[in-house]
Scaffold this motif. Structure first.
Motif, PDB file in Angstrom:
ATOM      1  N   VAL A   1       8.993  -1.825   1.058  1.00 28.45           N
ATOM      2  CA  VAL A   1       6.896  -2.036   0.396  1.00 28.45           C
ATOM      3  C   VAL A   1       6.561  -0.925   0.093  1.00 28.45           C
ATOM      4  CG1 VAL A   1       5.128  -3.303   1.013  1.00 28.45           C
ATOM      5  CG2 VAL A   1       7.276  -3.913   1.832  1.00 28.45           C
ATOM      6  N   LEU A   2       6.717  -0.985  -1.518  1.00 26.17           N
ATOM      7  CA  LEU A   2       4.880   0.258  -2.421  1.00 26.17           C
ATOM      8  C   LEU A   2       3.642  -0.582  -2.335  1.00 26.17           C
ATOM      9  CD1 LEU A   2       4.696   2.542  -3.678  1.00 26.17           C
ATOM     10  CD2 LEU A   2       5.456   0.408  -5.709  1.00 26.17           C
ATOM     11  N   VAL A   3       3.048   0.117  -1.405  1.00 21.42           N
ATOM     12  CA  VAL A   3       1.549  -0.126  -2.294  1.00 21.42           C
ATOM     13  C   VAL A   3       0.670   0.731  -2.905  1.00 21.42           C
ATOM     14  CG1 VAL A   3      -0.329  -0.814  -0.467  1.00 21.42           C
ATOM     15  CG2 VAL A   3       1.557  -1.333   0.819  1.00 21.42           C
TER      16      VAL A   3
ATOM     17  N   THR B   1      -2.733  -3.686   3.673  1.00 24.51           N
ATOM     18  CA  THR B   1      -1.000  -3.476   3.467  1.00 24.51           C
ATOM     19  C   THR B   1      -0.465  -2.717   4.336  1.00 24.51           C
ATOM     20  OG1 THR B   1      -2.606  -4.592   1.407  1.00 24.51           O
ATOM     21  CG2 THR B   1      -0.028  -4.252   1.709  1.00 24.51           C
ATOM     22  N   LEU B   2      -0.404  -1.466   4.314  1.00 25.58           N
ATOM     23  CA  LEU B   2       0.719  -1.126   5.061  1.00 25.58           C
ATOM     24  C   LEU B   2       0.617  -1.012   6.622  1.00 25.58           C
ATOM     25  CD1 LEU B   2       0.024   2.750   3.835  1.00 25.58           C
ATOM     26  CD2 LEU B   2       1.948   1.232   3.162  1.00 25.58           C
ATOM     27  N   MET B   3      -0.632  -1.640   6.837  1.00 25.16           N
ATOM     28  CA  MET B   3      -0.354  -2.001   8.673  1.00 25.16           C
ATOM     29  C   MET B   3      -0.305  -3.054   8.678  1.00 25.16           C
ATOM     30  SD  MET B   3      -3.628  -2.217  11.127  1.00 25.16           S
ATOM     31  CE  MET B   3      -3.931   0.186  11.756  1.00 25.16           C
ATOM     32  N   LEU B   4       0.097  -4.039   8.206  1.00 24.80           N
ATOM     33  CA  LEU B   4       0.420  -5.171   8.112  1.00 24.80           C
ATOM     34  C   LEU B   4       1.908  -5.548   7.752  1.00 24.80           C
ATOM     35  CD1 LEU B   4      -2.098  -7.895   6.647  1.00 24.80           C
ATOM     36  CD2 LEU B   4      -1.042  -7.421   9.283  1.00 24.80           C
ATOM     37  N   ALA B   5       2.406  -4.785   6.499  1.00 21.90           N
ATOM     38  CA  ALA B   5       4.182  -4.980   6.237  1.00 21.90           C
ATOM     39  C   ALA B   5       4.641  -3.911   7.104  1.00 21.90           C
ATOM     40  CB  ALA B   5       4.244  -4.376   5.098  1.00 21.90           C
TER      41      ALA B   5
ATOM     42  N   GLN C   1      10.932  -2.693   5.764  1.00 19.29           N
ATOM     43  CA  GLN C   1      12.132  -1.497   6.221  1.00 19.29           C
ATOM     44  C   GLN C   1      11.675  -0.232   6.375  1.00 19.29           C
ATOM     45  OE1 GLN C   1      14.498  -0.079   4.214  1.00 19.29           O
ATOM     46  NE2 GLN C   1      15.461   1.791   5.218  1.00 19.29           N
ATOM     47  N   ARG C   2      11.294   0.000   4.890  1.00 22.94           N
ATOM     48  CA  ARG C   2      10.503   1.452   4.187  1.00 22.94           C
ATOM     49  C   ARG C   2       9.416   1.216   4.144  1.00 22.94           C
ATOM     50  NH1 ARG C   2      11.594   6.463   2.484  1.00 22.94           N
ATOM     51  NH2 ARG C   2      14.420   6.005   3.161  1.00 22.94           N
ATOM     52  N   LEU C   3       8.812   1.989   4.237  1.00 24.45           N
ATOM     53  CA  LEU C   3       7.011   2.003   3.338  1.00 24.45           C
ATOM     54  C   LEU C   3       6.525   3.131   2.590  1.00 24.45           C
ATOM     55  CD1 LEU C   3       5.230   0.468   6.619  1.00 24.45           C
ATOM     56  CD2 LEU C   3       5.203  -0.904   4.479  1.00 24.45           C
ATOM     57  N   ILE C   4       5.952   2.747   1.176  1.00 26.10           N
ATOM     58  CA  ILE C   4       5.292   3.751   0.805  1.00 26.10           C
ATOM     59  C   ILE C   4       4.034   3.460  -0.060  1.00 26.10           C
ATOM     60  CG2 ILE C   4       6.100   5.009  -1.892  1.00 26.10           C
ATOM     61  CD1 ILE C   4       9.217   3.251  -1.605  1.00 26.10           C
ATOM     62  N   GLY C   5       3.673   4.797  -0.243  1.00 28.87           N
ATOM     63  CA  GLY C   5       2.744   4.451  -0.169  1.00 28.87           C
ATOM     64  C   GLY C   5       1.429   5.412  -1.946  1.00 28.87           C
ATOM     65  N   VAL C   6       0.366   5.323  -2.719  1.00 26.44           N
ATOM     66  CA  VAL C   6       0.301   5.826  -3.466  1.00 26.44           C
ATOM     67  C   VAL C   6      -1.109   5.858  -3.806  1.00 26.44           C
ATOM     68  CG1 VAL C   6       1.289   6.230  -6.102  1.00 26.44           C
ATOM     69  CG2 VAL C   6       2.308   5.229  -4.630  1.00 26.44           C
TER      70      VAL C   6
ATOM     71  N   LEU D   1       1.335   4.888   9.030  1.00 25.43           N
ATOM     72  CA  LEU D   1       1.319   3.702   8.454  1.00 25.43           C
ATOM     73  C   LEU D   1       1.989   3.970   7.561  1.00 25.43           C
ATOM     74  CD1 LEU D   1      -2.710   2.728   7.356  1.00 25.43           C
ATOM     75  CD2 LEU D   1      -1.211   2.130   9.203  1.00 25.43           C
ATOM     76  N   ALA D   2       2.764   4.609   6.929  1.00 22.86           N
ATOM     77  CA  ALA D   2       3.998   4.911   6.149  1.00 22.86           C
ATOM     78  C   ALA D   2       4.812   6.413   6.354  1.00 22.86           C
ATOM     79  CB  ALA D   2       3.640   4.448   4.843  1.00 22.86           C
ATOM     80  N   PRO D   3       5.973   6.847   6.031  1.00 22.57           N
ATOM     81  CA  PRO D   3       6.051   8.151   5.862  1.00 22.57           C
ATOM     82  C   PRO D   3       6.549   8.672   4.908  1.00 22.57           C
ATOM     83  CG  PRO D   3       8.395   6.606   6.731  1.00 22.57           C
ATOM     84  CD  PRO D   3       6.858   5.967   5.999  1.00 22.57           C
ATOM     85  N   ASP D   4       6.394   7.881   3.866  1.00 28.82           N
ATOM     86  CA  ASP D   4       6.038   8.341   2.460  1.00 28.82           C
ATOM     87  C   ASP D   4       4.559   8.521   1.748  1.00 28.82           C
ATOM     88  OD1 ASP D   4       9.213   9.898   2.358  1.00 28.82           O
ATOM     89  OD2 ASP D   4       9.190   7.177   2.759  1.00 28.82           O
TER      90      ASP D   4
END
Length: 251
Positions: A73-75, A85-89, A95-100, A115-118
């Motif tokens: 999931v990309l946020v 969004t990251l917290m809920l996802a 499986q993988r969380l990406i934030g920008v 909240l996200a490793p990347d």
């Protein structure tokens, strides 16, 4: 007379506090019983306050596109809504969380809160970084919370074939090339705006089950007499959630 009363009640129920109706920043407010959601003892008032807008808005969008352990999931956009969004996802098993985001401060909050490793500061190579993380395929689900054309373009182009994108960030515009960006890879774009009472009730139940607290995203608290300072800080875009609270919730 009855028709006029009904119209007034309907108008009151469908117009948002502080936005179309005065009173959102008053010490007390009279609310319709049908608009109330029970707050469990395990949640604070600051937790509950975020269910109605930020977290509720996100939950509606995530339910539309569906998020599970199968998904990366990309946020895009890590303001309070993006962080929610990251917290809920994450709680839903992504499986993988990406934030920008465009600011280092908000990227740091996402990292510090785990909240996200990347998490990336937006730049010309951001799309490549996301594709590299996903084996060149892109993410299964993307959510734009930026309200910016470049952020929305990134959300679309970083989504893999048959993937789904939700747009919840208000304002701005977006320009993309329909054939390569969505048609040929058969992507689906959803618009999602706020949520309903019954989904808020469901979300409260889930928040307790997942043992998460929206309050954790609050980086600054102000009392009602300092509300101007709260809005000024929020407008700078270098913080997490800003809460206006009663004295007993100042920490």
């Amino acid at each position: 007379m009855q028709a006029r009363i009904h119209d007034k009640l309907h108008e009151s129920a469908t117009r948002g506090l502080r936005w179309q109706r005065d009173g959102g920043m008053a010490p007390y407010i009279l609310a319709e019983e049908r608009d109330l959601v029970l707050l469990p003892d395990s949640l604070s008032y600051t937790d509950g306050a975020q269910v109605a807008c930020g977290f509720g808005t996100v939950y509606e969008g995530l339910e539309k596109i569906g998020v599970s352990g199968n998904d990366a999931v990309l946020v895009v956009g890590l303001g309070p809504v993006g962080l929610a969004t990251l917290m809920l996802a994450k709680a839903m098993g992504a499986q993988r969380l990406i934030g920008v985001d465009i600011t280092e401060e908000r990227c740091r909050i996402a990292r510090d809160k785990k909240l996200a490793p990347d998490v990336f500061i937006s730049g010309p190579d951001t799309l490549k970084k996301i594709l590299d993380l996903t084996g060149g395929n892109g993410v299964e689900r993307a959510i734009d919370c930026s309200g910016n054309t470049k952020g929305r373009q990134l959300a679309i182009r970083a989504t893999r074939k048959w993937g789904k994108i939700a747009m919840v960030g208000e304002g701005g515009t977006v320009e993309f090339n329909p054939s390569p960006d969505i048609i040929h890879e058969q992507k689906t774009i959803y618009g999602s705006w706020v949520t309903s009472i019954w989904l808020m009730e469901e979300l409260v139940e889930r928040i307790v089950r997942w043992n998460i607290h929206p309050e954790d995203l609050v980086t600054h608290r102000f009392t009602l007499d300092k509300v101007a300072d709260a809005y000024k800080l929020m407008d700078e875009g270098k913080c997490g959630k800003v809460a206006v609270v009663f004295d007993e919730e100042i920490k």
